[in-house]
Design a protein around this motif. Structure first.
Motif, PDB file in Angstrom:
ATOM      1  N   THR A   2       0.845  -1.196   0.000  1.00  0.00           N
ATOM      2  CA  THR A   2       0.000   0.000   0.000  1.00  0.00           C
ATOM      3  C   THR A   2       0.878   1.244   0.000  1.00  0.00           C
ATOM      4  O   THR A   2       1.715   1.431   0.886  1.00  0.00           O
ATOM      5  CB  THR A   2      -0.911   0.007   1.241  1.00  0.00           C
ATOM      6  N   THR A   4       1.281   5.151   0.438  1.00  0.00           N
ATOM      7  CA  THR A   4       0.581   6.180   1.217  1.00  0.00           C
ATOM      8  C   THR A   4       1.379   7.475   1.259  1.00  0.00           C
ATOM      9  O   THR A   4       2.590   7.456   1.441  1.00  0.00           O
ATOM     10  CB  THR A   4       0.355   5.676   2.658  1.00  0.00           C
ATOM     11  N   VAL A  73       1.498   4.856  -8.735  1.00  0.00           N
ATOM     12  CA  VAL A  73       0.170   4.776  -8.150  1.00  0.00           C
ATOM     13  C   VAL A  73       0.220   5.348  -6.736  1.00  0.00           C
ATOM     14  O   VAL A  73       1.282   5.395  -6.108  1.00  0.00           O
ATOM     15  CB  VAL A  73      -0.310   3.291  -8.109  1.00  0.00           C
ATOM     16  N   ASP A  75      -2.234   4.776  -3.198  1.00  0.00           N
ATOM     17  CA  ASP A  75      -3.384   4.074  -2.615  1.00  0.00           C
ATOM     18  C   ASP A  75      -4.088   4.889  -1.545  1.00  0.00           C
ATOM     19  O   ASP A  75      -5.316   4.834  -1.426  1.00  0.00           O
ATOM     20  CB  ASP A  75      -2.934   2.739  -2.004  1.00  0.00           C
ATOM     21  N   VAL A  76      -3.306   5.601  -0.739  1.00  0.00           N
ATOM     22  CA  VAL A  76      -3.880   6.338   0.399  1.00  0.00           C
ATOM     23  C   VAL A  76      -3.303   7.747   0.444  1.00  0.00           C
ATOM     24  O   VAL A  76      -2.072   7.928   0.432  1.00  0.00           O
ATOM     25  CB  VAL A  76      -3.581   5.624   1.734  1.00  0.00           C
ATOM     26  N   THR A 113      -5.976  16.924  -3.251  1.00  0.00           N
ATOM     27  CA  THR A 113      -6.876  15.901  -3.787  1.00  0.00           C
ATOM     28  C   THR A 113      -6.960  15.991  -5.303  1.00  0.00           C
ATOM     29  O   THR A 113      -6.886  14.974  -6.005  1.00  0.00           O
ATOM     30  CB  THR A 113      -8.272  16.039  -3.152  1.00  0.00           C
ATOM     31  N   LEU A 120      -4.520   8.133  -7.560  1.00  0.00           N
ATOM     32  CA  LEU A 120      -5.429   7.345  -6.728  1.00  0.00           C
ATOM     33  C   LEU A 120      -6.348   6.479  -7.588  1.00  0.00           C
ATOM     34  O   LEU A 120      -6.699   5.359  -7.207  1.00  0.00           O
ATOM     35  CB  LEU A 120      -6.257   8.267  -5.837  1.00  0.00           C
ATOM     36  N   GLU A 121      -6.726   6.984  -8.751  1.00  0.00           N
ATOM     37  CA  GLU A 121      -7.612   6.220  -9.624  1.00  0.00           C
ATOM     38  C   GLU A 121      -6.953   4.949 -10.149  1.00  0.00           C
ATOM     39  O   GLU A 121      -7.643   4.024 -10.588  1.00  0.00           O
ATOM     40  CB  GLU A 121      -8.089   7.098 -10.782  1.00  0.00           C
ATOM     41  N   ARG A 122      -5.629   4.891 -10.097  1.00  0.00           N
ATOM     42  CA  ARG A 122      -4.915   3.687 -10.525  1.00  0.00           C
ATOM     43  C   ARG A 122      -4.894   2.615  -9.437  1.00  0.00           C
ATOM     44  O   ARG A 122      -4.476   1.488  -9.682  1.00  0.00           O
ATOM     45  CB  ARG A 122      -3.477   4.041 -10.915  1.00  0.00           C
ATOM     46  N   SER A 123      -5.327   2.983  -8.235  1.00  0.00           N
ATOM     47  CA  SER A 123      -5.328   2.047  -7.112  1.00  0.00           C
ATOM     48  C   SER A 123      -6.551   1.139  -7.177  1.00  0.00           C
ATOM     49  O   SER A 123      -7.636   1.545  -7.608  1.00  0.00           O
ATOM     50  CB  SER A 123      -5.332   2.816  -5.789  1.00  0.00           C
ATOM     51  N   PRO A 126      -8.647   2.989  -3.586  1.00  0.00           N
ATOM     52  CA  PRO A 126      -8.192   4.329  -3.214  1.00  0.00           C
ATOM     53  C   PRO A 126      -8.862   4.862  -1.950  1.00  0.00           C
ATOM     54  O   PRO A 126     -10.065   4.683  -1.752  1.00  0.00           O
ATOM     55  CB  PRO A 126      -8.569   5.180  -4.432  1.00  0.00           C
ATOM     56  N   PHE A 177     -13.837   5.474  -4.331  1.00  0.00           N
ATOM     57  CA  PHE A 177     -12.908   5.876  -3.284  1.00  0.00           C
ATOM     58  C   PHE A 177     -13.573   5.709  -1.915  1.00  0.00           C
ATOM     59  O   PHE A 177     -14.797   5.738  -1.793  1.00  0.00           O
ATOM     60  CB  PHE A 177     -12.528   7.353  -3.426  1.00  0.00           C
TER      61      PHE A 177
END
Length: 231
Positions: A2, A4, A73, A75-76, A113, A120-123, A126, A177
Protein backbone atom coordinates in the motif's frame (compact mmCIF):
# COMPACT_ATOMS: atom_id res chain seq x y z
CA UNK A 1 2.18 -3.00 -0.95
CA UNK A 2 0.00 0.00 0.00
CA UNK A 3 1.47 3.33 -1.14
CA UNK A 4 0.58 6.18 1.22
CA UNK A 5 1.27 9.92 1.26
CA UNK A 6 0.79 12.03 4.39
CA UNK A 7 1.00 15.82 4.31
CA UNK A 8 2.40 17.72 7.30
CA UNK A 9 4.13 14.54 8.41
CA UNK A 10 7.34 15.88 9.93
CA UNK A 11 5.88 16.03 13.46
CA UNK A 12 2.85 15.47 15.64
CA UNK A 13 -0.11 13.53 14.31
CA UNK A 14 1.32 13.24 10.81
CA UNK A 15 4.56 11.71 12.00
CA UNK A 16 2.81 9.30 14.37
CA UNK A 17 0.40 8.26 11.61
CA UNK A 18 3.37 7.59 9.34
CA UNK A 19 5.08 5.50 12.01
CA UNK A 20 1.98 3.38 12.59
CA UNK A 21 1.25 2.85 8.91
CA UNK A 22 4.84 1.77 8.25
CA UNK A 23 4.35 -0.85 10.95
CA UNK A 24 1.20 -1.98 9.16
CA UNK A 25 3.25 -2.55 6.01
CA UNK A 26 2.52 0.63 4.07
CA UNK A 27 5.16 2.30 1.92
CA UNK A 28 4.85 5.79 3.40
CA UNK A 29 5.85 9.12 1.88
CA UNK A 30 6.11 11.91 4.44
CA UNK A 31 5.35 15.32 2.98
CA UNK A 32 6.66 18.42 4.74
CA UNK A 33 7.75 21.97 4.00
CA UNK A 34 10.81 21.78 6.22
CA UNK A 35 13.32 19.59 4.39
CA UNK A 36 15.54 18.92 7.40
CA UNK A 37 12.69 18.00 9.74
CA UNK A 38 10.92 16.02 7.04
CA UNK A 39 13.99 14.00 6.14
CA UNK A 40 14.70 13.30 9.81
CA UNK A 41 11.14 12.15 10.49
CA UNK A 42 11.16 9.90 7.42
CA UNK A 43 14.42 8.29 8.50
CA UNK A 44 13.11 7.80 12.04
CA UNK A 45 9.91 6.00 11.00
CA UNK A 46 11.20 4.14 7.95
CA UNK A 47 9.46 6.20 5.29
CA UNK A 48 10.51 8.44 2.42
CA UNK A 49 10.54 12.23 2.58
CA UNK A 50 8.98 14.29 -0.19
CA UNK A 51 9.13 18.11 -0.19
CA UNK A 52 5.56 19.37 0.02
CA UNK A 53 3.88 22.70 0.66
CA UNK A 54 0.12 22.25 0.27
CA UNK A 55 -0.36 25.98 -0.36
CA UNK A 56 1.85 25.91 -3.46
CA UNK A 57 0.71 24.50 -6.81
CA UNK A 58 4.23 23.79 -8.06
CA UNK A 59 5.20 22.00 -4.84
CA UNK A 60 2.13 19.78 -4.92
CA UNK A 61 2.64 19.01 -8.62
CA UNK A 62 6.27 18.16 -7.89
CA UNK A 63 5.25 15.74 -5.14
CA UNK A 64 2.77 14.05 -7.47
CA UNK A 65 5.42 13.69 -10.16
CA UNK A 66 7.90 12.29 -7.63
CA UNK A 67 5.52 9.60 -6.40
CA UNK A 68 4.37 8.77 -9.91
CA UNK A 69 7.97 8.31 -11.04
CA UNK A 70 8.72 5.98 -8.11
CA UNK A 71 5.46 4.10 -7.66
CA UNK A 72 3.13 4.83 -10.55
CA UNK A 73 0.17 4.78 -8.15
CA UNK A 74 -1.09 6.13 -4.83
CA UNK A 75 -3.38 4.07 -2.62
CA UNK A 76 -3.88 6.34 0.40
CA UNK A 77 -3.79 10.13 0.70
CA UNK A 78 -3.86 11.57 4.22
CA UNK A 79 -4.52 15.30 4.16
CA UNK A 80 -3.10 16.12 7.57
CA UNK A 81 -1.36 19.49 7.07
CA UNK A 82 -3.14 22.23 8.99
CA UNK A 83 -2.64 25.45 10.95
CA UNK A 84 -4.58 27.02 13.80
CA UNK A 85 -4.07 30.65 12.85
CA UNK A 86 -3.54 31.51 16.50
CA UNK A 87 -6.18 32.73 18.92
CA UNK A 88 -7.84 35.84 17.51
CA UNK A 89 -11.06 36.99 19.21
CA UNK A 90 -14.08 36.74 16.91
CA UNK A 91 -14.80 40.46 16.92
CA UNK A 92 -11.19 41.18 15.91
CA UNK A 93 -10.92 38.53 13.18
CA UNK A 94 -10.27 39.95 9.72
CA UNK A 95 -10.82 38.44 6.28
CA UNK A 96 -7.04 38.14 5.95
CA UNK A 97 -6.92 36.07 9.17
CA UNK A 98 -9.48 33.67 7.74
CA UNK A 99 -7.85 33.53 4.30
CA UNK A 100 -4.50 32.55 5.82
CA UNK A 101 -6.02 29.57 7.63
CA UNK A 102 -8.18 28.53 4.67
CA UNK A 103 -5.13 28.55 2.39
CA UNK A 104 -3.76 25.54 4.24
CA UNK A 105 -6.74 23.86 5.88
CA UNK A 106 -9.23 24.09 3.02
CA UNK A 107 -7.59 25.02 -0.26
CA UNK A 108 -4.64 22.79 0.61
CA UNK A 109 -6.93 19.75 0.75
CA UNK A 110 -8.59 20.64 -2.55
CA UNK A 111 -5.21 21.26 -4.19
CA UNK A 112 -3.82 17.96 -2.92
CA UNK A 113 -6.88 15.90 -3.79
CA UNK A 114 -7.13 17.38 -7.27
CA UNK A 115 -3.46 16.70 -7.95
CA UNK A 116 -3.50 13.12 -6.68
CA UNK A 117 -6.83 11.87 -8.02
CA UNK A 118 -5.15 10.56 -11.21
CA UNK A 119 -2.72 8.45 -9.16
CA UNK A 120 -5.43 7.34 -6.73
CA UNK A 121 -7.61 6.22 -9.62
CA UNK A 122 -4.92 3.69 -10.52
CA UNK A 123 -5.33 2.05 -7.11
CA UNK A 124 -7.51 -0.99 -6.59
CA UNK A 125 -8.74 0.54 -3.33
CA UNK A 126 -8.19 4.33 -3.21
CA UNK A 127 -8.52 6.02 0.17
CA UNK A 128 -8.55 9.69 1.19
CA UNK A 129 -8.45 10.71 4.85
CA UNK A 130 -9.00 14.35 5.72
CA UNK A 131 -8.00 15.44 9.20
CA UNK A 132 -10.80 17.56 10.57
CA UNK A 133 -11.75 18.54 14.11
CA UNK A 134 -14.58 18.46 16.57
CA UNK A 135 -14.27 22.25 16.34
CA UNK A 136 -15.71 21.92 12.83
CA UNK A 137 -18.87 20.19 14.05
CA UNK A 138 -21.97 22.32 14.59
CA UNK A 139 -23.36 19.63 16.91
CA UNK A 140 -20.23 19.29 19.03
CA UNK A 141 -19.54 23.01 19.37
CA UNK A 142 -23.10 23.71 20.54
CA UNK A 143 -23.27 20.80 22.99
CA UNK A 144 -22.78 22.17 26.55
CA UNK A 145 -21.36 18.83 27.66
CA UNK A 146 -18.47 19.10 25.20
CA UNK A 147 -15.27 21.04 25.86
CA UNK A 148 -15.39 22.40 22.30
CA UNK A 149 -18.54 24.38 23.13
CA UNK A 150 -16.50 26.59 25.48
CA UNK A 151 -14.19 27.78 22.69
CA UNK A 152 -14.85 30.50 20.15
CA UNK A 153 -13.12 31.39 16.93
CA UNK A 154 -13.85 32.17 13.31
CA UNK A 155 -11.01 30.97 11.10
CA UNK A 156 -10.06 27.54 12.43
CA UNK A 157 -13.53 26.17 13.32
CA UNK A 158 -15.06 27.32 10.04
CA UNK A 159 -12.13 25.89 8.08
CA UNK A 160 -12.69 22.49 9.68
CA UNK A 161 -16.43 22.71 8.98
CA UNK A 162 -15.48 23.26 5.35
CA UNK A 163 -13.25 20.16 5.49
CA UNK A 164 -16.28 18.10 6.49
CA UNK A 165 -18.34 19.37 3.56
CA UNK A 166 -15.44 18.86 1.14
CA UNK A 167 -15.15 15.30 2.37
CA UNK A 168 -18.86 14.62 1.95
CA UNK A 169 -18.86 15.98 -1.59
CA UNK A 170 -15.75 14.06 -2.69
CA UNK A 171 -17.24 10.88 -1.23
CA UNK A 172 -20.33 11.30 -3.41
CA UNK A 173 -18.36 12.31 -6.49
CA UNK A 174 -15.83 9.46 -6.19
CA UNK A 175 -17.90 6.37 -5.31
CA UNK A 176 -15.02 3.93 -5.80
CA UNK A 177 -12.91 5.88 -3.28
CA UNK A 178 -13.20 5.69 0.50
CA UNK A 179 -13.20 9.37 1.56
CA UNK A 180 -13.62 10.18 5.25
CA UNK A 181 -12.92 12.97 7.72
CA UNK A 182 -11.56 12.28 11.19
CA UNK A 183 -11.48 14.18 14.46
CA UNK A 184 -8.23 13.30 16.27
CA UNK A 185 -9.61 14.81 19.48
CA UNK A 186 -7.96 17.35 21.75
CA UNK A 187 -4.43 16.07 21.33
CA UNK A 188 -1.20 17.50 22.71
CA UNK A 189 0.50 18.99 19.64
CA UNK A 190 2.25 22.17 18.55
CA UNK A 191 -1.09 23.31 17.08
CA UNK A 192 -2.54 23.90 20.55
CA UNK A 193 0.68 24.62 22.41
CA UNK A 194 0.58 21.08 23.83
CA UNK A 195 -2.47 21.88 25.94
CA UNK A 196 -4.35 18.90 24.53
CA UNK A 197 -5.41 16.15 26.93
CA UNK A 198 -4.81 13.20 24.58
CA UNK A 199 -1.48 11.67 23.66
CA UNK A 200 -0.19 11.71 20.11
CA UNK A 201 -0.77 7.96 19.99
CA UNK A 202 -4.42 8.38 20.96
CA UNK A 203 -4.92 11.23 18.53
CA UNK A 204 -3.52 9.32 15.56
CA UNK A 205 -5.74 6.30 16.11
CA UNK A 206 -8.70 7.44 14.04
CA UNK A 207 -6.44 8.61 11.21
CA UNK A 208 -4.66 5.26 11.06
CA UNK A 209 -7.96 3.35 11.23
CA UNK A 210 -9.48 5.23 8.32
CA UNK A 211 -6.25 5.07 6.30
CA UNK A 212 -6.38 1.30 6.55
CA UNK A 213 -9.99 0.77 5.42
CA UNK A 214 -10.61 -1.66 2.57
CA UNK A 215 -12.74 -1.21 -0.56
CA UNK A 216 -15.86 -2.22 1.39
CA UNK A 217 -15.13 0.20 4.22
CA UNK A 218 -17.12 3.32 5.11
CA UNK A 219 -17.07 6.47 3.04
CA UNK A 220 -18.46 9.95 3.61
CA UNK A 221 -18.15 9.49 7.37
CA UNK A 222 -17.00 11.77 10.20
CA UNK A 223 -15.35 9.69 12.93
CA UNK A 224 -13.06 9.85 15.94
CA UNK A 225 -11.39 6.99 17.80
CA UNK A 226 -14.64 6.20 19.62
CA UNK A 227 -16.96 6.12 16.60
CA UNK A 228 -19.16 8.49 14.64
CA UNK A 229 -18.92 12.25 15.22
CA UNK A 230 -22.12 14.27 14.66
CA UNK A 231 -21.88 16.78 11.85
Amino acid sequence: MTITLISGANKGLGRETARRLVLLGHTVYLGARDREEGARAAADVGGTFVPLDVTDDASVAGAAEFIESREGVLDVLVNNAGISGGHVPARETTADDVAKVYATNVLGIVRMTHAFIPLLERSAAPVVVNVGSGMGSLSVTTDPSRFESTLTGIAYPSSKAAVSMITSQYAKALPRFRVNVVDPGYTSTDLNGHRGTQTIEEGATAIVTMAAVGPDGPTGRFVDRFGTVPW
